[in-house]
Scaffold this active site. Structure first.
Site, short mmCIF file in Angstrom:
data_model
loop_
_atom_site.label_atom_id
_atom_site.label_comp_id
_atom_site.label_asym_id
_atom_site.label_seq_id
_atom_site.Cartn_x
_atom_site.Cartn_y
_atom_site.Cartn_z
N TYR A 44 -1.59 -0.02 10.33
CA TYR A 44 -1.90 -0.67 9.05
C TYR A 44 -0.70 -0.57 8.11
O TYR A 44 -0.19 -1.57 7.60
CB TYR A 44 -3.14 -0.02 8.41
CG TYR A 44 -3.32 -0.39 6.97
CD1 TYR A 44 -3.58 -1.71 6.60
CD2 TYR A 44 -3.18 0.57 5.96
CE1 TYR A 44 -3.71 -2.06 5.26
CE2 TYR A 44 -3.31 0.23 4.62
CZ TYR A 44 -3.57 -1.09 4.28
OH TYR A 44 -3.68 -1.44 2.96
N THR A 63 0.83 -1.22 0.00
CA THR A 63 0.00 0.00 0.00
C THR A 63 0.86 1.27 0.00
O THR A 63 1.99 1.26 0.52
CB THR A 63 -0.88 0.01 1.27
OG1 THR A 63 -1.48 1.29 1.42
CG2 THR A 63 -0.07 -0.27 2.53
#
Ligand code: UDP
Length: 351
Positions: free
Chosen positions: A161, A137
């Site tokens: 995350y 990501t």
């Protein structure tokens, strides 16, 4: 528990393309992005096994291959699957993805996104599956100093995350040094849109992403859309993101897989179009595409949002020949809009 889905799409060894030889495990293949990757693989006659705990995925989203319902924490089942199937490669998609939640419950993220990834990597090594595509990501960059951001920018995640993805990337790198194991890490920017034929799309009821929330507001599911922050150092004061159609992202996975199959070395690539749209611009386009002028509320900044995140995607274009087909915000919104209308009128779309 092993659940059998529809049979494989038929192919024969005469005249079928070489991809038919490859058997691929897709973890998280019943989820939003995973199901589009499975579709792209299936259309090219790869042999597919999806491994998904169905916490957010849907069996109906798996258009090709077989679905095994299982968790990556279940090492007994994982070993059983690797022993029975002989995979050529793994695409590792399954992960938790909600930034806010990762701040509130970091261990949940480290356990699922990192520890479970280690289980998978370890199992790959044990069964000599030496090719892996990893779903990473843009959150690994945190708040970048410079945009567009290149792959060699510092990794400074600002939430668990993003940190969990950095940790997996580090593990993949280290394993690729110690074993004949190769991986491609694809760092996704803002993935949106849905299948052209409206068969699959974002099905999470609690989705928080801008385009989905805007479309659901247009459908009257929310009273208004909050625009989080209007005082960013951007031309209109709202955050800028690089929105990429999910089918273009799926194509990047196919190219990465083929690159590894041909003997390419481990690598990391940004996946974005290289230009951005502001939150205000996205909202304007959603109103235009839907023809619905829904209420908007100008709200405070959301914690942890970088002002601008735009990919420098020249590396994947150059090295893998990635040529996006849907670099068009209206197309992204239109396909997502058709999907949102469909799941509203026929909620059984994904039973
Ligand atoms: N955003 C917003 N309202 C929403 C959802 C998102 O203003 O209801 C903004 C968010 O603050 C960010 C941008 O839209 O600036 C993209 O957010 P999203 O959650 O879609 O993706 P992210 O970039 O956080 O991965």
């Amino acid at each position: 528990m092993t659940k059998r889905q529809d049979s494989y799409p038929f192919f024969c060894s005469i005249g079928c393309n070489i991809h038919a030889m490859m058997k691929v495990l897709v973890t998280g293949g019943a989820g939003y992005i995973g199901s589009h990757i499975v579709k792209a693989l299936g259309e090219r006659q790869y042999e597919i096994v999806v491994y998904d705990n169905l916490s957010y995925g849907h069996p109906g989203a798996v258009l090709y291959g077989r679905l095994i319902q299982g968790d990556l924490a279940d090492q007994v089942l994982l070993h059983d699957v690797f022993r029975r199937e002989r995979f050529d490669a793994v695409i590792h998609m399954s992960a938790f993805i909600v930034v806010d939640e990762s701040i509130r419950d970091p261990l949940k993220y480290y356990r699922n996104n990192f520890v479970n990834a280690l289980n998978l990597i370890e199992t790959c090594l044990q069964y000599r599956v030496y090719a892996c595509i990893f779903s990473s990501t843009a959150a690994v960059y945190g708040i970048p100093d410079k945009v567009p951001v290149t792959e060699d920018s510092p990794l400074l995640p600002i939430n668990p995350y993003g940190a969990s993805k950095v940790m997996v990337e580090q593990a993949l790198h280290d394993v690729s040094i110690s074993a004949p194991f190769r991986y491609i890490s694809l760092r996704y920017f803002n993935v949106a849109g849905a299948d052209r034929l409206t068969r699959i799309g974002q099905a999470r009821k609690d989705a928080t992403h801008l385009i989905t929330v805007s479309l659901r507001t247009a459908l009257g599911k929310n009273n208004y859309l909050d625009i989080f922050g209007t005082d960013y150092p951007t031309p209109d004061g709202t955050c800028i993101r690089d929105y990429i159609h999910v089918d273009d992202l799926a194509d990047a996975h196919i190219l990465a897989l083929e690159y590894l199959r041909k003997g390419g070395g481990s690598a990391i690539y940004n996946c974005g179009y290289g230009h951005g749209a502001s939150v205000q611009e996205v909202v304007n386009r959603v109103k235009y595409v839907t023809g619905i002028d829904f209420p908007v509320r100008y709200a405070d900044r959301r914690p942890g949002d970088p002002p601008a995140l735009i990919a420098d995607a020249s590396k994947i274009r150059k090295e893998l020949g990635w040529t996006p087909k849907h670099d068009d915000l209206d197309y992204i919104i239109r396909t997502a809009w058709e999907w949102e209308k469909k799941i509203t009128t026929t909620p059984q779309t994904h039973p």
